[in-house]
Design a protein around this motif. Sequence first.
Motif, PDB file in Angstrom:
ATOM      1  N   UNK A  78      -3.069  -8.856  -9.902  1.00 55.41           N
ATOM      2  CA  UNK A  78      -2.244  -7.817 -10.527  1.00 55.41           C
ATOM      3  C   UNK A  78      -2.235  -6.529  -9.709  1.00 55.41           C
ATOM      4  N   UNK A  79      -3.203  -6.359  -8.824  1.00 50.64           N
ATOM      5  CA  UNK A  79      -3.256  -5.169  -7.972  1.00 50.64           C
ATOM      6  C   UNK A  79      -2.866  -5.483  -6.541  1.00 50.64           C
ATOM      7  N   UNK A  80      -1.989  -6.447  -6.351  1.00 47.13           N
ATOM      8  CA  UNK A  80      -1.676  -6.941  -5.003  1.00 47.13           C
ATOM      9  C   UNK A  80      -1.035  -5.906  -4.092  1.00 47.13           C
ATOM     10  N   UNK A  81      -0.486  -4.856  -4.656  1.00 55.44           N
ATOM     11  CA  UNK A  81       0.181  -3.846  -3.823  1.00 55.44           C
ATOM     12  C   UNK A  81      -0.718  -2.653  -3.514  1.00 55.44           C
ATOM     13  N   UNK A 134       3.684 -14.766   3.306  1.00 52.45           N
ATOM     14  CA  UNK A 134       2.978 -14.999   2.043  1.00 52.45           C
ATOM     15  C   UNK A 134       1.614 -14.320   2.012  1.00 52.45           C
ATOM     16  N   UNK A 135       1.556 -13.115   2.574  1.00 57.33           N
ATOM     17  CA  UNK A 135       0.273 -12.408   2.657  1.00 57.33           C
ATOM     18  C   UNK A 135      -0.295 -12.047   1.284  1.00 57.33           C
ATOM     19  N   UNK A 136       0.554 -11.781   0.296  1.00 53.12           N
ATOM     20  CA  UNK A 136       0.026 -11.464  -1.032  1.00 53.12           C
ATOM     21  C   UNK A 136      -0.698 -12.677  -1.617  1.00 53.12           C
ATOM     22  N   UNK A 137      -0.093 -13.841  -1.467  1.00 53.56           N
ATOM     23  CA  UNK A 137      -0.686 -15.068  -1.988  1.00 53.56           C
ATOM     24  C   UNK A 137      -1.964 -15.423  -1.223  1.00 53.56           C
ATOM     25  N   UNK A 138      -1.957 -15.235   0.075  1.00 48.35           N
ATOM     26  CA  UNK A 138      -3.137 -15.542   0.893  1.00 48.35           C
ATOM     27  C   UNK A 138      -4.307 -14.620   0.533  1.00 48.35           C
ATOM     28  N   UNK A 139      -4.033 -13.350   0.306  1.00 45.62           N
ATOM     29  CA  UNK A 139      -5.100 -12.429  -0.105  1.00 45.62           C
ATOM     30  C   UNK A 139      -5.684 -12.838  -1.454  1.00 45.62           C
ATOM     31  N   UNK A 140      -4.815 -13.287  -2.356  1.00 47.99           N
ATOM     32  CA  UNK A 140      -5.260 -13.738  -3.678  1.00 47.99           C
ATOM     33  C   UNK A 140      -6.158 -14.974  -3.532  1.00 47.99           C
TER      34      UNK A 140
END
Length: 165
Positions: free
Chosen positions: A130-133, A145-151
């Motif tokens: 929820x805090x991906x940004x 897909x960096x947001x998904x990879x960080x998750x």
Amino acid sequence: MNRWIKVFILLLVPSFAVHAAQVEVVWQSADNYRDIKSANEKTSKFQEKVFKELEQHFSELANKLDQKQTLKITVHDVDLAGDIRYMVGPNNETMRIVRDIDFPKMKFDYQLLDASKNSVKKGSADIKDMGFMTGIKKSLANDSFHYEKNMIDDWFYSTFDVKDQ
């Protein structure tokens, strides 16, 4: 250097390479995933790209596990960061708009097996960022897909006992 010595050295190099744990990823019922749509390419081609990128990322993380282990992942749902918006105009284009309320989510089962195929750890994961940004992230913004990879990184490091992050 003698040509045969070079060939001999090249043959030895793979034997010294570090081997990672094996990774097996199953994309179960992918047509039913919440959001794995492309804004500007055929859905099947985009899905293939997403699967390839995320499988590769799981493999990179497996470098941190014991080489004799196998990590099995069965994915049940993916919701990419952002949302597809249809634009009214001369070309009726679509775009993926990324806003903080459209955070990435993923549901999967996992199992870590030892060399004898005994289960070391298993469970179900329902992850979201929820805090991906905000905050400092490991994956670069220009990485697909960096947001998904960080998750996935956050899940991996909180689930498995690995030394370096």
